[in-house]
Design a protein around this motif. Sequence first.
Motif, PDB file in Angstrom:
ATOM      1  N   LEU A 110      51.706 -44.759 -59.470  1.00 53.26           N
ATOM      2  CA  LEU A 110      50.880 -43.579 -59.712  1.00 53.26           C
ATOM      3  C   LEU A 110      49.410 -43.851 -59.409  1.00 53.26           C
ATOM      4  N   TRP A 111      48.892 -44.988 -59.853  1.00 53.49           N
ATOM      5  CA  TRP A 111      47.489 -45.333 -59.587  1.00 53.49           C
ATOM      6  C   TRP A 111      47.249 -45.612 -58.103  1.00 53.49           C
ATOM      7  N   THR A 112      48.223 -46.194 -57.437  1.00 53.04           N
ATOM      8  CA  THR A 112      48.092 -46.418 -55.993  1.00 53.04           C
ATOM      9  C   THR A 112      48.015 -45.086 -55.270  1.00 53.04           C
ATOM     10  N   LEU A 113      48.905 -44.171 -55.617  1.00 49.18           N
ATOM     11  CA  LEU A 113      48.884 -42.842 -55.001  1.00 49.18           C
ATOM     12  C   LEU A 113      47.610 -42.082 -55.347  1.00 49.18           C
ATOM     13  N   ALA A 114      47.105 -42.277 -56.552  1.00 46.49           N
ATOM     14  CA  ALA A 114      45.843 -41.629 -56.935  1.00 46.49           C
ATOM     15  C   ALA A 114      44.698 -42.162 -56.068  1.00 46.49           C
ATOM     16  N   GLY A 115      44.699 -43.467 -55.808  1.00 51.51           N
ATOM     17  CA  GLY A 115      43.685 -44.053 -54.929  1.00 51.51           C
ATOM     18  C   GLY A 115      43.763 -43.500 -53.525  1.00 51.51           C
ATOM     19  N   VAL A 116      44.981 -43.362 -53.009  1.00 49.97           N
ATOM     20  CA  VAL A 116      45.167 -42.774 -51.682  1.00 49.97           C
ATOM     21  C   VAL A 116      44.684 -41.324 -51.692  1.00 49.97           C
ATOM     22  N   GLY A 117      44.959 -40.615 -52.761  1.00 50.78           N
ATOM     23  CA  GLY A 117      44.509 -39.227 -52.890  1.00 50.78           C
ATOM     24  C   GLY A 117      42.993 -39.114 -52.885  1.00 50.78           C
ATOM     25  N   VAL A 118      42.322 -40.019 -53.590  1.00 52.81           N
ATOM     26  CA  VAL A 118      40.851 -40.014 -53.605  1.00 52.81           C
ATOM     27  C   VAL A 118      40.315 -40.301 -52.208  1.00 52.81           C
ATOM     28  N   LEU A 119      40.913 -41.281 -51.518  1.00 54.42           N
ATOM     29  CA  LEU A 119      40.496 -41.601 -50.144  1.00 54.42           C
ATOM     30  C   LEU A 119      40.674 -40.382 -49.239  1.00 54.42           C
ATOM     31  N   CYS A 120      41.801 -39.697 -49.367  1.00 49.79           N
ATOM     32  CA  CYS A 120      42.044 -38.482 -48.570  1.00 49.79           C
ATOM     33  C   CYS A 120      41.002 -37.413 -48.886  1.00 49.79           C
ATOM     34  N   GLY A 121      40.633 -37.288 -50.149  1.00 45.09           N
ATOM     35  CA  GLY A 121      39.616 -36.325 -50.540  1.00 45.09           C
ATOM     36  C   GLY A 121      38.254 -36.647 -49.936  1.00 45.09           C
ATOM     37  N   VAL A 122      37.906 -37.927 -49.904  1.00 45.45           N
ATOM     38  CA  VAL A 122      36.635 -38.350 -49.302  1.00 45.45           C
ATOM     39  C   VAL A 122      36.642 -38.049 -47.804  1.00 45.45           C
ATOM     40  N   VAL A 123      37.752 -38.370 -47.133  1.00 45.45           N
ATOM     41  CA  VAL A 123      37.861 -38.087 -45.690  1.00 45.45           C
ATOM     42  C   VAL A 123      37.784 -36.583 -45.452  1.00 45.45           C
ATOM     43  N   TRP A 124      38.481 -35.800 -46.272  1.00 50.68           N
ATOM     44  CA  TRP A 124      38.430 -34.352 -46.129  1.00 50.68           C
ATOM     45  C   TRP A 124      36.998 -33.840 -46.304  1.00 50.68           C
ATOM     46  N   GLY A 125      36.303 -34.331 -47.326  1.00 50.41           N
ATOM     47  CA  GLY A 125      34.931 -33.905 -47.583  1.00 50.41           C
ATOM     48  C   GLY A 125      33.998 -34.262 -46.433  1.00 50.41           C
ATOM     49  N   ALA A 126      34.118 -35.491 -45.915  1.00 47.41           N
ATOM     50  CA  ALA A 126      33.275 -35.909 -44.790  1.00 47.41           C
ATOM     51  C   ALA A 126      33.594 -35.093 -43.541  1.00 47.41           C
ATOM     52  N   THR A 127      34.861 -34.734 -43.370  1.00 49.97           N
ATOM     53  CA  THR A 127      35.253 -33.910 -42.223  1.00 49.97           C
ATOM     54  C   THR A 127      34.714 -32.487 -42.388  1.00 49.97           C
ATOM     55  N   ALA A 128      34.860 -31.923 -43.576  1.00 48.22           N
ATOM     56  CA  ALA A 128      34.367 -30.564 -43.830  1.00 48.22           C
ATOM     57  C   ALA A 128      32.848 -30.480 -43.688  1.00 48.22           C
ATOM     58  N   ALA A 129      32.146 -31.576 -44.039  1.00 44.86           N
ATOM     59  CA  ALA A 129      30.688 -31.609 -43.930  1.00 44.86           C
ATOM     60  C   ALA A 129      30.228 -31.871 -42.494  1.00 44.86           C
ATOM     61  N   GLY A 130      31.178 -32.174 -41.603  1.00 42.61           N
ATOM     62  CA  GLY A 130      30.831 -32.420 -40.208  1.00 42.61           C
ATOM     63  C   GLY A 130      30.286 -33.809 -39.937  1.00 42.61           C
ATOM     64  N   VAL A 131      30.518 -34.735 -40.868  1.00 43.83           N
ATOM     65  CA  VAL A 131      30.032 -36.106 -40.701  1.00 43.83           C
ATOM     66  C   VAL A 131      30.957 -36.909 -39.794  1.00 43.83           C
ATOM     67  N   ILE A 132      32.266 -36.699 -39.963  1.00 46.81           N
ATOM     68  CA  ILE A 132      33.265 -37.401 -39.143  1.00 46.81           C
ATOM     69  C   ILE A 132      34.278 -36.389 -38.621  1.00 46.81           C
ATOM     70  N   LYS A 133      35.057 -36.841 -37.638  1.00 48.92           N
ATOM     71  CA  LYS A 133      36.158 -36.018 -37.121  1.00 48.92           C
ATOM     72  C   LYS A 133      37.330 -36.959 -36.846  1.00 48.92           C
ATOM     73  N   PRO A 134      38.386 -36.893 -37.674  1.00 49.64           N
ATOM     74  CA  PRO A 134      39.576 -37.688 -37.392  1.00 49.64           C
ATOM     75  C   PRO A 134      40.302 -37.103 -36.174  1.00 49.64           C
ATOM     76  N   LEU A 135      40.710 -37.960 -35.255  1.00 52.50           N
ATOM     77  CA  LEU A 135      41.411 -37.528 -34.042  1.00 52.50           C
ATOM     78  C   LEU A 135      42.689 -38.337 -33.901  1.00 52.50           C
ATOM     79  N   ILE A 136      43.788 -37.665 -33.628  1.00 55.20           N
ATOM     80  CA  ILE A 136      45.059 -38.337 -33.392  1.00 55.20           C
ATOM     81  C   ILE A 136      45.317 -38.324 -31.889  1.00 55.20           C
ATOM     82  N   VAL A 137      45.541 -39.490 -31.312  1.00 54.36           N
ATOM     83  CA  VAL A 137      45.753 -39.621 -29.869  1.00 54.36           C
ATOM     84  C   VAL A 137      47.176 -39.166 -29.549  1.00 54.36           C
TER      85      VAL A 137
END
Length: 182
Positions: A12-39
């Motif tokens: 549960l704590w591992t998944l919570a950590g992954v969830g927080v990381l996903c939230g940070v990536v989502w926030g940075a993407t929504a703010a236009g700081v980064i753009k994740p790209l899948i090749v």
Amino acid sequence: MNTLRRIAMIALWTLAGVGVLCGVVWGATAAGVIKPLIVISGSMEPGIMTGDLLIATKTAASDLEVGDVVSLPSELTDKLVTHRIVAIEAAGDGYLVTMKGDNNEFEDALDYSITGDVWKPEVQVPGAGSIVMRATTPAVAVPLLIGLVALLGLTLLLPAPEPRERTSRRARAQALNAEVAR
């Protein structure tokens, strides 16, 4: 029961950590700081492989040079194309960029007209794009969500371990001395 609870809590704590990381990536993407790209194609292989995850950041068009790998919007597909710059020239208030995939025989069909900022891949995570694509399909995401709810339920339903009585070293030593003295 304690072992099962501990395993569930670790998961549960591992998944919570992954969830927080996903939230940070989502926030940075929504703010236009980064753009994740899948090749999704092999046009840049072997340097950038199909299924890799690229994290791009904004770079000023004026800072681009021949040889840079950038992601520019294609007029043909309305999607970002990640290729290497083979020529760049000033054009009015912007630039005209010619790109070519490392694994392609010819340059891209159309040149790219750019101004302002463009996306430039800064981080490459081999194979992670394939994992993200699979994990976001309903066939995988729904069972993962059900499993997460089950883990949460398991940790809430299992009884908490009984707290052990803690005694100080001095108290244990006194008890041992009292026992020996008898």
